[in-house]
Design a protein around this motif. Structure first.
Motif, PDB file in Angstrom:
ATOM      1  N   ALA A  49       0.848  -1.193   0.000  1.00  0.00           N
ATOM      2  CA  ALA A  49       0.000   0.000   0.000  1.00  0.00           C
ATOM      3  C   ALA A  49       0.878   1.235   0.000  1.00  0.00           C
ATOM      4  CB  ALA A  49      -0.926   0.006   1.215  1.00  0.00           C
ATOM      5  N   ALA A  50       0.361   2.313  -0.566  1.00  0.00           N
ATOM      6  CA  ALA A  50       1.109   3.572  -0.596  1.00  0.00           C
ATOM      7  C   ALA A  50       0.145   4.718  -0.843  1.00  0.00           C
ATOM      8  CB  ALA A  50       2.184   3.551  -1.672  1.00  0.00           C
ATOM      9  N   ASP A  63      -2.833   6.936  -4.504  1.00  0.00           N
ATOM     10  CA  ASP A  63      -3.527   6.031  -3.595  1.00  0.00           C
ATOM     11  C   ASP A  63      -3.461   4.607  -4.133  1.00  0.00           C
ATOM     12  OD1 ASP A  63      -5.258   4.602  -1.972  1.00  0.00           O
ATOM     13  OD2 ASP A  63      -6.810   6.131  -1.939  1.00  0.00           O
ATOM     14  N   LYS A  64      -2.728   3.758  -3.448  1.00  0.00           N
ATOM     15  CA  LYS A  64      -2.732   2.324  -3.719  1.00  0.00           C
ATOM     16  C   LYS A  64      -3.154   1.623  -2.432  1.00  0.00           C
ATOM     17  CE  LYS A  64       0.061  -1.732  -4.798  1.00  0.00           C
ATOM     18  NZ  LYS A  64       1.413  -2.277  -5.122  1.00  0.00           N
ATOM     19  N   ARG A  65      -4.363   1.148  -2.400  1.00  0.00           N
ATOM     20  CA  ARG A  65      -4.913   0.436  -1.236  1.00  0.00           C
ATOM     21  C   ARG A  65      -4.755   1.269   0.034  1.00  0.00           C
ATOM     22  NH1 ARG A  65      -2.160  -5.373  -1.384  1.00  0.00           N
ATOM     23  NH2 ARG A  65      -3.750  -5.857   0.165  1.00  0.00           N
ATOM     24  N   GLY A  66      -4.940   2.576  -0.114  1.00  0.00           N
ATOM     25  CA  GLY A  66      -4.685   3.495   0.985  1.00  0.00           C
ATOM     26  C   GLY A  66      -5.624   3.364   2.164  1.00  0.00           C
ATOM     27  N   ASP A  67      -6.823   2.816   1.953  1.00  0.00           N
ATOM     28  CA  ASP A  67      -7.790   2.678   3.047  1.00  0.00           C
ATOM     29  C   ASP A  67      -7.842   1.270   3.626  1.00  0.00           C
ATOM     30  OD1 ASP A  67      -8.843   5.293   3.264  1.00  0.00           O
ATOM     31  OD2 ASP A  67      -9.981   5.004   1.416  1.00  0.00           O
ATOM     32  N   GLU A  68      -6.991   0.389   3.156  1.00  0.00           N
ATOM     33  CA  GLU A  68      -7.036  -0.998   3.619  1.00  0.00           C
ATOM     34  C   GLU A  68      -6.289  -1.145   4.940  1.00  0.00           C
ATOM     35  OE1 GLU A  68      -5.726  -5.404   1.957  1.00  0.00           O
ATOM     36  OE2 GLU A  68      -6.324  -3.821   0.566  1.00  0.00           O
ATOM     37  N   PRO A  69      -6.928  -1.660   5.990  1.00  0.00           N
ATOM     38  CA  PRO A  69      -6.234  -1.840   7.270  1.00  0.00           C
ATOM     39  C   PRO A  69      -5.066  -2.813   7.134  1.00  0.00           C
ATOM     40  CG  PRO A  69      -8.608  -1.955   7.570  1.00  0.00           C
ATOM     41  CD  PRO A  69      -8.364  -1.985   6.090  1.00  0.00           C
ATOM     42  N   MET A  70      -3.918  -2.400   7.640  1.00  0.00           N
ATOM     43  CA  MET A  70      -2.697  -3.211   7.584  1.00  0.00           C
ATOM     44  C   MET A  70      -1.919  -3.029   8.881  1.00  0.00           C
ATOM     45  SD  MET A  70      -1.324  -2.732   3.678  1.00  0.00           S
ATOM     46  CE  MET A  70      -2.378  -3.129   2.286  1.00  0.00           C
ATOM     47  N   GLY A 264       4.422  -2.231   3.724  1.00  0.00           N
ATOM     48  CA  GLY A 264       4.586  -3.594   3.238  1.00  0.00           C
ATOM     49  C   GLY A 264       5.557  -3.749   2.090  1.00  0.00           C
ATOM     50  N   ALA A 265       6.620  -2.954   2.068  1.00  0.00           N
ATOM     51  CA  ALA A 265       7.663  -3.159   1.064  1.00  0.00           C
ATOM     52  C   ALA A 265       8.450  -4.415   1.433  1.00  0.00           C
ATOM     53  CB  ALA A 265       8.590  -1.951   0.986  1.00  0.00           C
ATOM     54  N   PRO A 266       8.807  -5.256   0.463  1.00  0.00           N
ATOM     55  CA  PRO A 266       9.488  -6.517   0.803  1.00  0.00           C
ATOM     56  C   PRO A 266      10.942  -6.352   1.227  1.00  0.00           C
ATOM     57  CG  PRO A 266       9.203  -6.313  -1.572  1.00  0.00           C
ATOM     58  CD  PRO A 266       8.449  -5.178  -0.959  1.00  0.00           C
TER      59      PRO A 266
END
Length: 293
Positions: A49-50, A63-70, A264-266
């Motif tokens: 996400a970013a 916005d890349k999956r910006g609202d997804e809980p992580m 979540g960068a690898p």
């Protein structure tokens, strides 16, 4: 016969020249929108996400999956820092209990009963990402981790977070401890309104309780000019969250404050590269035109 051949050759040459000119014009015309598109097109991001958030305009630029809980890892400590400066003066004490001293690494390695000033605790929290100090802050301010977590969640709602539930003050893994990249952008924007936090973010080295620590944020030491003026940020890592980074900069073209968050960068190197790529792109965006007077 010679005249006819010359005429035909001249006509063929003119046709070839016209075709070449048409091709050149078409190629040149095509290059302009491609260049413009490259400037406007956001970069590809491999992290889970970013977001890039324009704090000045209160506008999400990327916005890349910006609202997804992580899982946010130690970017959580931005909220801990906010509550510290809201509730403790620089010389107020922060106590390290037995439970605080046993927090997993990364930690400052303080013995139970150690007392730090709030300013020392803030430096250890932001620069070293010390889990023992974060826990000590939580117990000092909130009475317990649970009490402090309630304060964190109330403050998150006041800031405008909608996908956040904090459980720990340090970001160590808990299944229920989640937030979103967009919420961390809002928390970062709030954190940098406090000069004490910004000073801690921009401090390269400090000595606390006899221990010399260095700031773990690599962008502090040599921020690329392309990202703008570096204000500060916070790194984070757990095996479940992977590499996370929140970064605040000031865009030179119009002075807007921008915040990027990568979740979540690898790899650590990719976390930094994608942050730089996002902020470089955001700095190249044309500032909105002023309305005509």
């Amino acid at each position: 016969m010679v005249v006819l051949f010359a005429a035909r050759r001249h006509r063929a040459w003119r046709l070839a020249l016209a075709a070449w000119m048409a091709c050149l014009w078409a190629t040149s015309a095509a290059l302009v929108p491609v260049a413009q598109a490259d400037t406007a097109r956001p970069p590809a991001v491999n992290a889970k996400a970013a977001v890039v958030y324009d704090v000045t305009d209160r506008k999400v630029l990327y916005d890349k999956r910006g609202d997804e809980p992580m899982y946010p890892a130690s970017t959580t400590k931005l909220m801990t820092a906010i509550l510290l400066v809201q509730h403790l003066k620089p010389d107020d004490p922060v106590y390290i209990s037995e439970t605080a001293s046993r927090q997993p690494r990364v930690r400052l390695g303080l013995r139970p009963g150690t007392e730090l000033t709030a300013e020392q605790a803030l430096l250890a929290l932001v620069m070293k990402s010390a889990n023992d100090v974060a826990y000590g802050i939580a117990e000092t301010i909130g009475g317990s981790q649970e009490g402090f977590a309630r304060m964190m969640n109330v403050e998150a709602r006041l800031i405008g977070c909608t996908h956040t539930r904090f459980v720990t003050p340090n970001g160590l893994h808990a299944d229920a401890h989640t937030t979103s990249a967009k919420d961390i952008a809002l928390i970062t924007a709030k954190a940098i309104t406090y000069p004490r936090i910004v000073r801690a973010m921009q401090t390269p080295q400090a000595t606390i309780a006899g221990r010399t620590i260095r700031n773990g944020n690599r962008l502090l030491y040599s921020p690329p000019p392309s990202i703008g003026e570096f204000i500060g940020g916070k790194t984070g890592f757990t095996s479940r969250a992977m590499y996370c980074l929140a970064t605040a900069v000031r865009r030179p073209s119009d002075g807007h404050v921008l915040v990027s968050v990568v979740f979540g960068a690898p790899r650590k190197s990719l976390m930094y590269r994608e942050t730089i790529r996002l902020l470089t792109w955001a700095n190249r965006l044309s500032p909105p035109e002023s309305p005509a007077s």
